[in-house]
Scaffold this motif. Structure first.
Motif, PDB file in Angstrom:
ATOM      1  N   ALA A  16      -4.648  15.146  -7.150  1.00  0.00           N
ATOM      2  CA  ALA A  16      -4.125  13.807  -6.883  1.00  0.00           C
ATOM      3  C   ALA A  16      -2.730  13.864  -6.259  1.00  0.00           C
TER       4      ALA A  16
ATOM      5  N   GLU B 153       0.826  -1.205   0.000  1.00  0.00           N
ATOM      6  CA  GLU B 153       0.000   0.000   0.000  1.00  0.00           C
ATOM      7  C   GLU B 153       0.863   1.260   0.000  1.00  0.00           C
TER       8      GLU B 153
ATOM      9  N   ASP C 170      -1.773  16.521 -12.222  1.00  0.00           N
ATOM     10  CA  ASP C 170      -3.055  16.454 -11.521  1.00  0.00           C
ATOM     11  C   ASP C 170      -2.821  16.905 -10.076  1.00  0.00           C
TER      12      ASP C 170
ATOM     13  N   ALA D 214       1.984   1.721  -3.394  1.00  0.00           N
ATOM     14  CA  ALA D 214       0.865   2.159  -4.228  1.00  0.00           C
ATOM     15  C   ALA D 214       0.604   3.654  -4.041  1.00  0.00           C
ATOM     16  N   VAL D 215       0.710   4.162  -2.813  1.00  0.00           N
ATOM     17  CA  VAL D 215       0.561   5.601  -2.562  1.00  0.00           C
ATOM     18  C   VAL D 215       1.603   6.365  -3.367  1.00  0.00           C
TER      19      VAL D 215
ATOM     20  N   GLU E 162      -3.771  11.898  -0.188  1.00  0.00           N
ATOM     21  CA  GLU E 162      -3.039  10.944   0.654  1.00  0.00           C
ATOM     22  C   GLU E 162      -1.902  11.603   1.421  1.00  0.00           C
TER      23      GLU E 162
ATOM     24  N   ASP F  93       3.233   5.332  -6.032  1.00  0.00           N
ATOM     25  CA  ASP F  93       2.980   5.167  -7.467  1.00  0.00           C
ATOM     26  C   ASP F  93       1.885   6.126  -7.930  1.00  0.00           C
ATOM     27  N   ARG F  94       0.814   6.252  -7.156  1.00  0.00           N
ATOM     28  CA  ARG F  94      -0.255   7.187  -7.529  1.00  0.00           C
ATOM     29  C   ARG F  94       0.269   8.624  -7.534  1.00  0.00           C
ATOM     30  N   TRP F  95       1.140   8.957  -6.594  1.00  0.00           N
ATOM     31  CA  TRP F  95       1.729  10.293  -6.501  1.00  0.00           C
ATOM     32  C   TRP F  95       2.573  10.598  -7.744  1.00  0.00           C
TER      33      TRP F  95
ATOM     34  N   ARG G 125       2.375   9.160 -10.720  1.00  0.00           N
ATOM     35  CA  ARG G 125       1.492   9.282 -11.883  1.00  0.00           C
ATOM     36  C   ARG G 125       0.773  10.633 -11.888  1.00  0.00           C
ATOM     37  N   ALA G 126       0.372  11.114 -10.715  1.00  0.00           N
ATOM     38  CA  ALA G 126      -0.298  12.415 -10.614  1.00  0.00           C
ATOM     39  C   ALA G 126       0.647  13.546 -11.001  1.00  0.00           C
TER      40      ALA G 126
ATOM     41  N   SER H 121       1.082  13.680 -14.757  1.00  0.00           N
ATOM     42  CA  SER H 121      -0.086  14.188 -15.476  1.00  0.00           C
ATOM     43  C   SER H 121      -0.502  15.585 -15.010  1.00  0.00           C
TER      44      SER H 121
END
Length: 140
Positions: A43, A24, A40, A27-28, A47, A30-32, A34-35, A38
């Motif tokens: 995003a 997890e 974003d 994953a946090v 978190e 990874d989302r950061w 990707r944000a 992009s």
């Protein structure tokens, strides 16, 4: 505990998480990433704790709270090449309610393309949130 390493698409060695908490936290992050790629902003700021503290490379070197954190990313997005952002050699350690990670940070469009990243996490209401980020560049 970390299992054997695998390669990510950039060719960097990446440790494979063996616990749900490690997965997890990764994953946090990874989302950061990707944000950021992009642009974003919502995003990027997700978190994170409301009282996040970030030590950054450009001035001001210490940012506190979500308002200052958001502003720093708006400034970063203005750099040409800011979508080229990746973590390499990511390492994560988790406890029951605290975790930390460190990695090399590759970002084009800034004077030094390689920096260091250290991230401190707290578990709040069962979810991992970033409470501290430290970005640092090599000493000249």
């Amino acid at each position: 505990m970390i299992a054997s390493a695998s390669n990510d698409p950039t060719g960097a060695q990446v440790e494979v998480a063996t616990s749900a908490d490690e997965r997890e936290v990764r994953a946090v992050l990874d989302r950061w990433v990707r944000a950021i790629r992009s642009h974003d902003l919502d995003a990027v700021c997700a978190e994170r704790t409301d009282d996040i503290v970030m030590f950054d490379v450009p001035e001001p070197i210490r940012l506190a709270g979500m308002g200052e954190y958001r502003s720093s990313w708006v400034q970063y997005f203005a750099f040409e090449g800011s979508r080229e952002f990746q973590l390499q050699d990511l390492h994560v350690v988790c406890g029951s309610d605290l975790a930390w990670a460190h990695a090399l940070l590759r970002c084009e469009g800034v004077p030094e393309a390689t920096a260091r990243l250290t991230v401190g996490f707290v578990k709040q209401d069962g979810a991992w949130r970033v409470a501290h980020e430290h970005h640092s560049g090599p000493a000249k």
